[in-house]
Design an enzyme around this catalytic site. Structure first.
Site, PDB file in Angstrom:
ATOM      1  CD  GLU A 306      55.257  97.666  -0.071  1.00 40.52           C
ATOM      2  OE1 GLU A 306      54.654  96.729  -0.612  1.00 40.52           O
ATOM      3  OE2 GLU A 306      55.494  97.720   1.156  1.00 40.52           O
ATOM      4  CE  LYS A 363      55.256  92.923  -1.456  1.00 37.04           C
ATOM      5  NZ  LYS A 363      54.510  93.753  -0.489  1.00 37.04           N
ATOM      6  CB  CYS A 414      57.079  95.002   1.673  1.00 35.34           C
ATOM      7  SG  CYS A 414      56.224  95.158   3.259  1.00 35.34           S
TER       8      CYS A 414
END
Length: 531
Positions: A306, A363, A414
């Protein structure tokens, strides 16, 4: 009479302490302790204390909502104690003392939030109790799963009861293939319920035995080992594990023509320097060299963590990594920032061998404090900057798809690893394997292990191979049975390559979603209205 008051107060303290301790025991089931087996008994004490409350109960008896609240604080407070690793937040430009205050506030808030949910469960258990222990187990299980479903639909979600079994009890985790994590949660809650009902009945029987009765020729001593609640608990435990074992035993069927060799790079760039020139230069070197090393090993694609390159996607073409990609012609999935008007996204990009960017995933689940400010009116003045960029980070759209030259892929960035529905949707839309790109550098090793455990659950539920690339650990390769083929060290720079096998199977969960929740609600309602 006056001497009874201290005794009642002492009893109340004992009950509250028992509730707190059982919650703490549940919290020890996950990393760093990993006492997963305690999950099968740690809810039972709270259950016994809650069902003991009836209209005839002494008014001085502890309040069920408070008992539930204390248990929830014990569980979630211990389970997510890794959040204290964000202190000191010098990597966000926050002074030491405000950082400590914010850290304690966040830990307390999430613990209290978990306590509220368990408190609601306790209230509803009392309100809906019809005095039938079997119905009580059904309703208690339904309520718990319903509350977890509601909680997971919000922004603060991590500590499902199901994840207490990961990565240790892979057999029971395979029940997730049937109806997602709620399947595992339901079995754990129901088993605790039956054990609690058994112990409650045995205690009541013991009281009856102490009362004087007329002598009879037939012994009135109860046979505790043929208690129906204990039999049901044992049957549930054995049956659920047998079903899980059957699913676990399904062969993976390695098909050579679908084999895909993927490499990962664990850059090990501390967050404190990540956005500084020193950190950015170190990242460029680490990921470029890692890419070259992996392509020398014959990989077909490379995954980076990430925000491995904390720059906008428009500047990627100017990096040495991009030059290496054009030179070697091997696909790379690069974590960087996407531009969205005056804001930006935390994204993963597919970069082809000719340097063309063909797909992007933004995300959608942002980390409180890490990526956005909760209660911004209160905390905004303390946290002067939350990211290295002047722009404001925004979440991506829900239900995204990510197409690559190898077919459609399931992406989790994540924190999204905790949200099973995100993975289920992408698998249902044709995702063939999982790419998990993360950065857990500002937490503790316990959090990294719990994160790994979450991805194990997602791999099992979707029946997909999973590739994990993290900044500082733990990166890993996981097969569809949840077995970890390789796991990196912590705070180390590493590269690794493994062969995975993209799949197009669809579990019941992928096809139908959390259908068990609907069944439980229907059965619980029918059972409640019939009595």
């Amino acid at each position: 009479m006056i001497k009874l008051r201290p005794l009642k107060l002492t009893n109340n303290i004992t009950y509250y302490t028992l509730s707190l301790l059982s919650g703490i025991f549940m919290g020890t089931t996950v990393a760093p302790i990993g006492a997963w087996f305690l999950a099968w008994v740690s809810l039972a004490p709270l259950w016994m204390l809650v069902v003991k409350f009836t209209p005839k109960t002494d008014k001085n008896y502890p309040s069920p909502p408070v008992l539930g609240f204390i248990w929830g604080i014990g569980y979630h407070g211990v389970a997510i104690s890794w959040i204290t690793g964000i202190h000191p937040m010098d990597w966000l430009g926050v002074p030491w003392l405000p950082s400590l205050i914010i850290t304690v506030f966040c830990w307390a808030f999430i613990s209290l939030w978990g306590g509220i949910f368990v408190s609601i469960w306790a209230v509803l258990m009392v309100r809906l109790d019809r005095g039938n222990p079997y119905l009580r187990v059904l309703i208690g299980t339904t309520l718990w799963c319903s509350l977890e479903s509601l909680w997971s639909a919000g922004p603060l979600w991590w500590s499902s009861l199901a994840y207490t079994q990961s990565p240790y009890n892979l057999v029971i985790l395979h029940l997730g293939q049937l109806s997602g994590p709620n399947t595992v949660t339901a079995v754990i809650v129901a088993f605790n319920g039956f054990i609690a009902e058994y112990l409650t009945q045995r205690r009541e029987d013991a009281k009856e035995e102490r009362k004087p009765h007329a002598k009879t020729s037939v012994s009135s001593v109860p046979l505790w080992f043929v208690n129906s609640h204990l039999i049901l608990a044992t049957t549930l435990l054995i049956t659920s594990h047998l079903i899980g074992l059957i699913l676990y035993s399904n062969p993976l069927n390695f098909t050579p023509n679908t084999a895909l060799k993927i490499g990962i790079i664990q850059g090990n760039i501390p967050n404190k320097i990540k956005v500084l020139p020193q950190g950015l230069n170190r990242a460029m070197t680490a990921y470029t060299q890692g890419y070259l090393n992996l392509t020398n090993q014959g990989v077909q694609a490379v995954l980076t963590p990430e925000a491995s390159l904390p720059i906008f996607v428009s500047k990627l073409a100017q990096t040495p990594l991009f030059d290496a990609i054009r030179e070697r012609g091997v696909i790379a999935w690069i974590g960087a920032f996407g531009e969205q008007g005056s804001s930006y996204t935390n994204s993963l990009f597919t970069v082809l061998g000719n340097g063309e960017i063909t797909s992007r995933y933004d995300k959608s689940k942002l980390v409180p404090l890490g990526e956005y400010i909760p209660f911004e009116n209160v905390l905004g003045g303390i946290i002067q900057r939350l990211s290295p960029l002047e722009a404001h980070q925004v979440p991506g759209q829900v239900n995204q798809i990510f197409d690559t030259p190898f077919g459609r892929v399931i992406i989790g960035i994540c924190y999204e690893s905790a949200f099973a529905e995100n993975f289920r949707y992408q698998a249902a839309m044709g995702g063939k394997f999982i790419l998990s790109s993360s950065n857990d550098a500002h937490y503790t090793p316990a959090m990294a292990n719990q994160h790994h455990a979450q991805d194990i659950m997602r791999a099992i539920e979707t029946d997909r191979w999973a590739v994990r690339a993290t900044n500082t650990g733990y990166s890993a390769f996981i097969n569809p049975h949840g077995e970890t083929l390789w796991k990196s060290g912590y705070n180390t720079y590493e590269t690794h390559a493994e062969t995975i096998y993209p799949r197009q199977t669809q579990t019941l969960y992928v096809r139908w979603g959390d259908w068990l929740m609907i069944v439980l609600l229907i059965l619980g309602f029918l059972g409640w209205v019939s009595l």
